[in-house]
Design an enzyme around this catalytic site. Structure first.
Site, PDB file in Angstrom:
ATOM      1  N   HIS A 313       0.856  -1.191   0.000  1.00  0.00           N
ATOM      2  CA  HIS A 313       0.000   0.000   0.000  1.00  0.00           C
ATOM      3  C   HIS A 313       0.889   1.237   0.000  1.00  0.00           C
ATOM      4  CE1 HIS A 313      -3.202   2.796   1.138  1.00  0.00           C
ATOM      5  NE2 HIS A 313      -4.030   1.854   0.795  1.00  0.00           N
ATOM      6  N   ASP A 371      -7.948  -5.377   0.007  1.00  0.00           N
ATOM      7  CA  ASP A 371      -8.418  -6.254  -1.073  1.00  0.00           C
ATOM      8  C   ASP A 371      -8.033  -7.715  -0.882  1.00  0.00           C
ATOM      9  OD1 ASP A 371      -7.651  -3.456  -2.981  1.00  0.00           O
ATOM     10  OD2 ASP A 371      -9.671  -4.292  -2.798  1.00  0.00           O
TER      11      ASP A 371
HETATM   12  C1  SDX Z   1      -6.257  -0.018  -2.859  1.00  0.00           C
HETATM   13  O1  SDX Z   1      -4.458   4.481  -2.011  1.00  0.00           O
HETATM   14  C2  SDX Z   1      -5.407   3.869  -1.380  1.00  0.00           C
HETATM   15  O2  SDX Z   1      -5.830   4.247  -0.308  1.00  0.00           O
HETATM   16  C3  SDX Z   1      -5.996   2.680  -2.136  1.00  0.00           C
HETATM   17  C4  SDX Z   1      -7.005   1.853  -1.360  1.00  0.00           C
HETATM   18  C5  SDX Z   1      -8.294   2.593  -1.104  1.00  0.00           C
HETATM   19  O3  SDX Z   1      -9.013   2.221  -0.168  1.00  0.00           O
HETATM   20  O4  SDX Z   1      -8.624   3.506  -1.909  1.00  0.00           O
HETATM   21  O5  SDX Z   1      -6.450   1.444  -0.127  1.00  0.00           O
HETATM   22  C6  SDX Z   1      -7.407   0.592  -2.143  1.00  0.00           C
HETATM   23  O6  SDX Z   1      -6.002   0.314  -3.978  1.00  0.00           O
HETATM   24  C7  SDX Z   1      -5.385  -1.006  -2.115  1.00  0.00           C
HETATM   25  C8  SDX Z   1      -4.175  -1.485  -2.985  1.00  0.00           C
HETATM   26  C9  SDX Z   1      -4.663  -2.595  -3.895  1.00  0.00           C
HETATM   27  N1  SDX Z   1      -3.601  -2.982  -4.853  1.00  0.00           N
HETATM   28  C10 SDX Z   1      -2.958  -4.146  -4.794  1.00  0.00           C
HETATM   29  O7  SDX Z   1      -3.111  -4.971  -3.891  1.00  0.00           O
HETATM   30  C11 SDX Z   1      -2.020  -4.410  -5.967  1.00  0.00           C
HETATM   31  C12 SDX Z   1      -0.662  -4.909  -5.447  1.00  0.00           C
HETATM   32  N2  SDX Z   1       0.010  -3.828  -4.726  1.00  0.00           N
HETATM   33  C13 SDX Z   1       0.971  -3.043  -5.488  1.00  0.00           C
HETATM   34  O8  SDX Z   1       0.652  -2.827  -6.820  1.00  0.00           O
HETATM   35  C14 SDX Z   1       1.451  -1.828  -4.700  1.00  0.00           C
HETATM   36  O9  SDX Z   1       1.729  -2.248  -3.430  1.00  0.00           O
HETATM   37  C15 SDX Z   1       0.577  -0.581  -4.620  1.00  0.00           C
HETATM   38  C16 SDX Z   1       0.160  -0.113  -5.959  1.00  0.00           C
HETATM   39  C17 SDX Z   1      -0.636  -0.862  -3.793  1.00  0.00           C
HETATM   40  C18 SDX Z   1       1.405   0.497  -3.945  1.00  0.00           C
HETATM   41  O10 SDX Z   1       2.448   0.784  -4.779  1.00  0.00           O
HETATM   42  P1  SDX Z   1       3.550   1.907  -4.418  1.00  0.00           P
HETATM   43  O11 SDX Z   1       3.224   2.629  -3.175  1.00  0.00           O
HETATM   44  O12 SDX Z   1       3.777   2.698  -5.642  1.00  0.00           O
HETATM   45  O13 SDX Z   1       4.786   1.038  -4.033  1.00  0.00           O
HETATM   46  P2  SDX Z   1       5.944   0.700  -5.006  1.00  0.00           P
HETATM   47  O14 SDX Z   1       5.381   0.188  -6.291  1.00  0.00           O
HETATM   48  O15 SDX Z   1       6.864   1.865  -5.047  1.00  0.00           O
HETATM   49  O16 SDX Z   1       6.616  -0.538  -4.243  1.00  0.00           O
HETATM   50  C19 SDX Z   1       7.707  -0.352  -3.358  1.00  0.00           C
HETATM   51  C20 SDX Z   1       8.490  -1.652  -3.468  1.00  0.00           C
HETATM   52  C21 SDX Z   1       8.890  -1.989  -4.901  1.00  0.00           C
HETATM   53  O17 SDX Z   1      10.053  -2.793  -4.851  1.00  0.00           O
HETATM   54  P3  SDX Z   1      11.529  -2.100  -5.017  1.00  0.00           P
HETATM   55  O18 SDX Z   1      11.457  -1.210  -6.240  1.00  0.00           O
HETATM   56  O19 SDX Z   1      11.721  -1.322  -3.728  1.00  0.00           O
HETATM   57  O20 SDX Z   1      12.482  -3.250  -5.187  1.00  0.00           O
HETATM   58  O21 SDX Z   1       7.657  -2.755  -3.038  1.00  0.00           O
HETATM   59  C22 SDX Z   1       7.457  -3.639  -4.132  1.00  0.00           C
HETATM   60  C23 SDX Z   1       7.771  -2.872  -5.386  1.00  0.00           C
HETATM   61  O22 SDX Z   1       8.184  -3.743  -6.434  1.00  0.00           O
HETATM   62  N3  SDX Z   1       6.046  -4.053  -4.077  1.00  0.00           N
HETATM   63  C24 SDX Z   1       5.608  -5.280  -4.259  1.00  0.00           C
HETATM   64  C25 SDX Z   1       4.223  -5.223  -4.062  1.00  0.00           C
HETATM   65  N4  SDX Z   1       3.852  -3.968  -3.782  1.00  0.00           N
HETATM   66  C26 SDX Z   1       4.990  -3.243  -3.785  1.00  0.00           C
HETATM   67  N5  SDX Z   1       6.264  -6.423  -4.566  1.00  0.00           N
HETATM   68  C27 SDX Z   1       5.483  -7.538  -4.687  1.00  0.00           C
HETATM   69  N6  SDX Z   1       4.128  -7.559  -4.515  1.00  0.00           N
HETATM   70  C28 SDX Z   1       3.478  -6.419  -4.201  1.00  0.00           C
HETATM   71  N7  SDX Z   1       2.146  -6.447  -4.027  1.00  0.00           N
END
Ligand code: SDX
Length: 437
Positions: A313, A371
């Site tokens: 998140h 989710d």
């Molecule tokens: C919702 O914003 C809100 O409030 C949203 C929400 C709401 O109520 O409105 O809470 C609802 O959208 C919840 C999120 C649902 N999405 C998912 O579950 C999809 C999977 N999650 C990711 O796509 C991700 O965690 C996000 C999109 C939710 C957040 O992405 P960020 O904040 O941009 O984080 P990032 O992509 O910069 O990740 C930081 C690191 C990265 O690795 P490095 O570059 O440091 O090596 O964490 C890794 C990412 O690759 N990472 C993950 C991961 N999420 C982040 N690696 C594996 N699996 C994951 N799910």
């Protein structure tokens, strides 16, 4: 909205290229991080800020929802989500989010009556569904139907009229269950059911989703309570992607139905509200506990686009408080439905356990989010995977419309128009066809 009107503190920025220093006021809210007011930055320095994804950018003042990502805290108008989930119900939480205070008994009764008596759709809209293929994704259908509502409810599209803004707000909250249920019925080739005024908001929705004209339908009190709680958990969440989309669309003066349709479109993305559908697809792909390590490896591989859906998140670097309540609700619903040893739940619990012991997830503070468990409950309730995100949109409509109202009432707000760091071609002369490579 409480805040310090005359900033006493400031941040000094020194531009080493010009040696010039400027003062940016520090604004403090009720709780949470302070903000540097950088509205004068460009005029004073000629520089823009640069913050793709808005990781460090506050877009507005808001009194609706507060999130402390490190502590895993979520407040709606100051009330903690776990207290609202345990002691309140969705109509009451919707009133709180929309109006700022918990309703007294009289206010609650009137609000429920007003919402109940606006739950029918203009009959013409039922024909609008027929333009879609029966196998259309229901998010595409509800996005189209909600946008089209502007063509049916002209008398509540003047955003400068506070009464029309509130009428549109009530209409959207009241009609979303009907819009979503009809999209599902249409996909089945079954007839639409009209709302029934003697049912609760959640009960009415369940009946429109699962009843048929052929026999009476009794709303299960357990599923009604579970659905009501799930709606509470999804109602609002600060300036997330879809809420920011609604605010940006609304900042141009677009009508409320168009703004909510824009929010639905943004929510659909698998990185956002579409994650609940993606979690079920992922669990289906994993299939069994012994394949979890293979998928954890994929999620950690920087060269693999696979991510653990339902994990991570932007704000929560602790357990999403909604995920905890969702997991507890999951167990309750499965028990009440007599679903013992649901393989998907066992798989999800084991996946969570393994991920939360893995340094990659621990170091990045990746925890289950709202989710991760919701889809398992929805599936157990008989809701098809493609409808999961429609339920998220149904619940979030009150948050979107409350934020939209707040934006329009905020004297500081103006049309949203971000700038950029231009990395394209420098000015160059036109090249006639004969001289091109
Ligand atoms: C919702 O914003 C809100 O409030 C949203 C929400 C709401 O109520 O409105 O809470 C609802 O959208 C919840 C999120 C649902 N999405 C998912 O579950 C999809 C999977 N999650 C990711 O796509 C991700 O965690 C996000 C999109 C939710 C957040 O992405 P960020 O904040 O941009 O984080 P990032 O992509 O910069 O990740 C930081 C690191 C990265 O690795 P490095 O570059 O440091 O090596 O964490 C890794 C990412 O690759 N990472 C993950 C991961 N999420 C982040 N690696 C594996 N699996 C994951 N799910």
């Amino acid at each position: 909205m409480t805040e310090n009107k005359t900033p006493k503190e400031s941040v000094t920025l020194t531009d080493n290229s010009s040696g010039k220093s400027i003062e940016l006021p520090l604004l403090a809210g009720t709780i949470g991080p302070r903000v540097m007011d950088c509205r004068s930055l460009y005029s004073q320095t000629g520089h823009f800020t640069y913050d793709p994804g808005y990781t460090s950018t506050g877009s507005c003042r808001s009194a609706i929802t507060y999130i402390d990502g490190d502590e895993g805290v979520l407040l709606h108008r100051g009330y903690a989500i776990d207290e609202l989930a345990e002691h309140s119900d969705f109509p009451e939480v919707a009133y709180l989010i929309l109006k700022g205070e918990l309703p007294n008994a009289e206010q609650k009764t009137k609000f429920i009556k007003d919402i109940t008596y606006h739950s029918m759709l203009n009959e013409q809209i039922s024909f609008f569904y027929r333009g879609f293929r029966r196998d259309s994704h229901p998010m595409a259908v509800i996005c189209g139907v909600v946008g089209a509502m502007a063509a049916f409810y002209h008398d509540s599209t003047d955003i400068n009229d506070p009464h029309q803004r509130m009428v549109a707000s009530y209409r959207l909250i009241a009609k979303m269950p009907t819009v979503v249920a009809w999209a599902y019925k249409y996909s089945l080739g079954q007839p639409f059911l009209y709302p029934q005024n003697d049912l609760s908001y959640a009960g009415n929705f369940l009946r429109m989703m699962f009843a048929t004209p052929c026999e009476d339908y009794k709303v299960s009190p357990v599923l009604e309570k579970a659905m009501d709680r799930i709606l509470i958990l999804h109602a609002d969440h600060e300036q997330n992607a879809s809420t920011s989309t609604v605010r940006l669309a609304g900042s141009s003066g677009a009508n409320p139905f168009a703004c909510i349709a824009a929010g639905i479109a943004s929510l659909w993305g698998p990185a956002h509200g579409g994650a609940n559908e993606a979690v079920l697809q992922m669990l289906g792909q994993i299939g069994s506990v012994d394949r979890i390590p293979e998928f954890i490896k994929k999620a950690k591989d920087p060269n693999d686009s696979f991510r653990l859906m339902g994990f991570g998140h932007r704000v929560y670097k602790n357990y999403d408080p909604r995920a905890k309540i969702m997991q507890q609700t999951c167990h309750e619903v499965l028990n009440e439905l007599g679903i013992k040893d649901e393989p998907l739940l066992k798989l999800a619990v084991e996946l969570e356990r393994i991920a939360l012991e893995d340094e990659y997830f621990v170091s990045r503070k990746l925890f289950p989010n709202v989710d991760f468990y919701s889809g398992i409950i929805f599936r157990a309730m008989g809701i098809p995977t493609q409808v999961f995100t429609c339920l998220f949109a149904l619940a979030r409509t009150v948050g979107w419309i409350a934020q939209w109202n707040e934006m329009l009432a905020d004297s500081e707000q103006k049309i949203g128009r971000p700038r950029q760091l231009y990395v394209g071609s420098a000015p160059r002369k036109f090249v006639p066809m004969g001289k091109r490579a």
